[in-house]
Design a protein around this motif. Structure first.
Motif, PDB file in Angstrom:
ATOM      1  N   UNK A 180      -5.826  87.657  92.168  1.00 50.83           N
ATOM      2  CA  UNK A 180      -6.963  85.871  91.496  1.00 50.83           C
ATOM      3  C   UNK A 180      -4.988  85.010  91.787  1.00 50.83           C
ATOM      4  N   UNK A 181      -3.823  85.893  90.776  1.00 51.29           N
ATOM      5  CA  UNK A 181      -3.357  84.870  90.078  1.00 51.29           C
ATOM      6  C   UNK A 181      -1.871  84.527  91.425  1.00 51.29           C
TER       7      UNK A 181
ATOM      8  N   UNK B 185      -7.242  79.760  84.546  1.00 48.75           N
ATOM      9  CA  UNK B 185      -7.027  81.040  83.347  1.00 48.75           C
ATOM     10  C   UNK B 185      -5.844  82.077  84.427  1.00 48.75           C
ATOM     11  N   UNK B 186      -5.349  81.805  85.185  1.00 54.36           N
ATOM     12  CA  UNK B 186      -4.499  82.469  85.721  1.00 54.36           C
ATOM     13  C   UNK B 186      -3.092  82.041  85.239  1.00 54.36           C
ATOM     14  N   UNK B 187      -1.900  82.480  85.570  1.00 56.50           N
ATOM     15  CA  UNK B 187      -0.100  82.307  84.637  1.00 56.50           C
ATOM     16  C   UNK B 187      -0.219  80.628  86.025  1.00 56.50           C
TER      17      UNK B 187
ATOM     18  N   UNK C  27      -0.132  74.816  88.048  1.00 63.33           N
ATOM     19  CA  UNK C  27      -0.023  73.803  88.793  1.00 63.33           C
ATOM     20  C   UNK C  27      -1.193  73.097  88.525  1.00 63.33           C
ATOM     21  N   UNK C  28      -1.989  73.396  87.681  1.00 60.84           N
ATOM     22  CA  UNK C  28      -3.191  72.449  86.930  1.00 60.84           C
ATOM     23  C   UNK C  28      -2.666  71.436  86.294  1.00 60.84           C
ATOM     24  N   UNK C  29      -1.663  71.912  85.699  1.00 61.28           N
ATOM     25  CA  UNK C  29      -0.956  71.024  84.782  1.00 61.28           C
ATOM     26  C   UNK C  29       0.284  70.064  85.826  1.00 61.28           C
ATOM     27  N   UNK C  30       0.625  70.336  86.579  1.00 61.15           N
ATOM     28  CA  UNK C  30       1.526  69.904  87.482  1.00 61.15           C
ATOM     29  C   UNK C  30       0.790  68.683  88.534  1.00 61.15           C
ATOM     30  N   UNK C  31      -0.294  68.703  88.446  1.00 58.57           N
ATOM     31  CA  UNK C  31      -1.185  67.575  88.609  1.00 58.57           C
ATOM     32  C   UNK C  31      -1.299  65.850  87.328  1.00 58.57           C
TER      33      UNK C  31
ATOM     34  N   UNK D 207      -3.639  78.997  78.422  1.00 62.18           N
ATOM     35  CA  UNK D 207      -2.347  79.620  78.568  1.00 62.18           C
ATOM     36  C   UNK D 207      -0.774  79.376  78.440  1.00 62.18           C
ATOM     37  N   UNK D 208      -0.805  78.187  78.627  1.00 62.41           N
ATOM     38  CA  UNK D 208       0.892  76.898  78.909  1.00 62.41           C
ATOM     39  C   UNK D 208       1.013  77.440  77.584  1.00 62.41           C
TER      40      UNK D 208
END
Length: 702
Positions: A169-170, A208-210, A215-219, A245-246
């Motif tokens: 999933x990662x 919940x993956x690396x 990717x979410x933080x880069x939105x 996670x970050x």
């Protein structure tokens, strides 16, 4: 063979957070339906159930091809062939359980699905109604086709995230679809609710993956899809997991604070009522950890969030353990990030639990709840060190203590402002009776805390000496944290006691604290974070001369002198460590007077004299001032030693050189210090002359 599979040879560019999608797929003559059922997960794993792809009536009755034949369809240039392949692939996996449960087959199938084709299906969200088309039926049909294509892409991603092993999933192939999923979620208001749910489930798992969290933080902007997230039961966990996670991976978040501020502002304003705010507070706590400590001006959401926190304690959900823990955790996070701003905002709030004359300020109820929580758990906590839940409970109680520490600091600020005619702060809680109740509660909690520390230390040191405890060796009698210094509760308790004792004028708590002086000194040198609270407590205790004997008995003199020596001789000493050295010198002054008064200069004096004799003239003015202060104390002790205990004269000769050396090196020393150095030189010179005259007299007599 056909062209190379798009699903294997994926574009190398990272599309994480990219809102621009390739041109959508155009399918002519395809039949569709808006059905898109999907299972709703109830646990953290958002894809632990089998989703269902949209049904295709045009292919439902077709015979099943072999898996290789279906995968070959993905290699063709035709969008229709790729689209049909998705439906055929799902039919095969539904009908052949042995393929569905084979990880290698599933991995091969996922690799064959073209990533760009999925992006183009998701890109159907870019479709906008053509104003030149007047036929409403045609427009509706196009919207259905758009939602149908998006649903196929979403269900395919959801399916393989469910079937692939957890470690897969990662995969970056999943993470790079986040931009398209978010775009489809926000741009396509007519999407079926099941499709929206599957998108949120996929996002929750990816968060919940690396690679997914990155990717979410880069939105660029989270507020665009915030309205869709808050309606999903576990929606806020998408932000929560991504930030957590970050933080664990120490990700570079220098570009995130502004986006996070905007998100928190939107979340707080979207939650005016104190419902079940557990997920909200957990999410905000994880976001706050990315902010730099303290800013010139508080964020605009700080006040509304403080009010929401206070209102939450009157809600029925506050009785739940998870909600209570979330409220305490986010409050502590905000106090640590905004130590000078948030306590004032929180504790000076005028919100009350009603409108009648018997109503009480919510900030008072909040503090009362922390006091009650501590007094309920602390008496029996020392006997639960070996239980699995101890760490969780000690962490929660440590946060309660940190809130009380902030409250004590707030009260001190209020008192200072009250004395200042220009002060703008109000005295909490603007009710003398409640203020007295708060002080009584703090006093009772401090007394209980001292008793807990005593019991905890007594259990840890059973059958061992102070030296063994100071090394921090694990003890079989303490199956909890192997070292007291590793327990966050101990540090939080010491911080709160230090603040309370510094500003409390009564003697009762001070006398109780004397009983744990051995504990304080045993922990002192084991952890830098413990230094300040322990020094503050000791400083208050030895103001009473009756406690100095206890301080000396527990080797407090040796502990502080050695620590001062290590600080002052360290070439990297600066900031906080030099501040500790300054406090140590100030603390030793009344101790030196007590030693001289009790005639014990010969017993304790040589420790400090030995340190003074090793001083050099290096360092800037602040360091030299500290060296001079230590030298003055050493000279006082030396001058008050009996003549027969001053050694063979080697220490005296070295001590005699020190004032002149420091005076020569310290051109920027304060005038008072220079005068004291000159006085010290004169005293030592006088002692030297007296010694010489005594030697001559002794020779004459012989």
């Amino acid at each position: 063979m056909g062209p190379e599979r798009d699903g294997v040879q994926e574009d190398s560019s990272d599309n994480r957070g990219n809102w621009s999608i390739d041109s959508p797929v155009t399918l002519r003559g395809s039949s569709s339906s808006d059905e898109n059922p999907g299972a709703i997960p109830r646990e953290r794993d958002a894809v632990n159930s089998s989703p269902t792809l949209p049904k295709d009536t045009g292919t439902a009755e077709a015979p099943l091809e072999t898996l290789d034949q279906v995968l070959d369809y993905f290699e063709e240039d035709s969008d229709v062939s790729k689209f049909v392949a998705l439906a055929r692939l799902r039919a095969i996996l539904d009908n052949k359980l042995e393929l569905r449960e084979d990880p290698q087959v599933i991995a091969r199938c996922w690799a064959a699905v073209p990533a760009r084709f999925l992006d183009r299906l998701l890109g159907a969200a870019n479709y906008k109604a053509d104003k030149s088309v007047k036929d409403r039926t045609v427009l509706d049909r196009r919207i259905i086709d758009r939602d149908y294509m998006i649903g196929y892409a979403v269900a395919t991603i959801h399916l393989f995230m469910n079937l692939l092993p957890e470690a897969s999933r990662d995969d970056k192939k999943f993470a790079r679809r986040i931009g398209g999923l978010l775009h489809a979620l926000t741009i396509s208001p007519s999407l079926p609710s099941d499709t929206k749910l599957q998108i949120l489930q996929v996002l929750l798992t990816l968060a919940s993956t690396h690679h997914g969290s990155a990717a979410l933080l880069e939105v660029p902007e989270w507020t665009r899809f915030l309205p869709f997230v808050v309606d999903y039961e576990d929606g806020l966990k998408i932000f929560d997991y991504a930030c957590a996670i970050a933080a664990l991976e120490a990700a570079d978040i220098t570009t995130q604070p502004l986006k996070l501020h905007e998100t928190i502002y939107s979340l707080v304003n979207a939650s005016p009522q104190p419902g079940d705010t557990t997920s909200l507070f957990q999410c905000i706590a994880n976001m706050v950890r990315f902010f730099p400590k303290e800013t010139s001006s508080p964020p605009t959401w700080l006040g509304p969030l403080a009010r929401l926190l206070l209102r939450s304690i009157t809600a029925s959900c506050f009785d739940s353990t998870e909600n209570r823990r979330a409220v305490i955790h986010v409050t502590t996070s905000l106090i640590r990030t905004y130590p000078n701003q948030f306590p004032i905002t929180l504790f000076s709030s005028e919100l009350r639990d009603g409108s009648g004359t018997t109503s009480k300020p919510l900030c008072w109820l909040f503090i009362h709840d922390q006091l009650k929580d501590i007094r309920t758990w602390i008496p029996s906590l020392a006997g639960k060190l070996d239980r699995p839940e101890y760490d969780r409970n000690s962490t929660r109680l440590a946060e309660c203590y940190d809130i009380l520490s902030a409250f004590i600091g707030f009260l001190v600020q209020m008192e200072d402002a009250r004395r200042d005619p220009d002060g703008e702060l109000q005295v909490f809680p603007n009710d003398p009776n409640l203020l007295c109740l708060a002080q009584e509660g703090l006093s009772s909690t401090c007394s209980m805390t001292i008793k807990y520390l005593y019991e905890r230390y007594d259990a840890a040191t059973a059958g061992t000496s102070l030296t063994e405890v100071s090394t921090g060796l694990p003890l079989a009698s303490n199956p909890g944290p192997s070292r007291m210094r590793e327990d966050p509760l101990i540090l939080a308790q010491l911080r709160m006691l230090a603040l309370y004792l510094r500003d409390d004028k009564g003697d009762s708590i001070h006398q109780e604290a004397v009983d744990i002086m051995d504990l304080l000194l045993g922990l002192y040198c084991q952890q830098d974070e413990v230094r300040w609270p322990v020094l503050t407590i000791l400083e208050q205790l030895i103001l009473n001369e009756n406690n100095i004997g206890n301080f000396l008995y527990n080797k407090g003199w040796e502990t502080l002198v050695n620590d001062f020596s290590s600080i002052i001789q360290s070439p990297s000493a600066c900031g906080e460590s030099l501040g500790c050295a300054e406090v140590i010198v100030d603390m030793l002054k009344p101790v030196v007077k007590h030693i001289i008064k009790s005639g014990a200069a010969s017993k304790y004096g040589m420790d400090l004299v030995g340190v003074a004799c090793t001083l050099d003239s290096n360092g800037w003015s602040d360091v030299l001032e500290l060296k001079c202060a230590a030298l003055f104390l050493a000279i006082q002790l030396y001058l008050n030693m009996p003549a027969d205990t001053k050694g063979n004269g080697k220490a005296f000769k070295q001590l005699l050189k020190m004032p002149e050396m420091l005076l020569t090196a310290g051109a920027e020393l304060e005038e008072a210090t220079k005068d004291e150095l000159e006085g010290a030189m004169e005293s030592l010179s006088r002692l030297q002359r007296n010694n010489a005259e005594m030697m001559v007299a002794n020779l004459s007599l012989s």
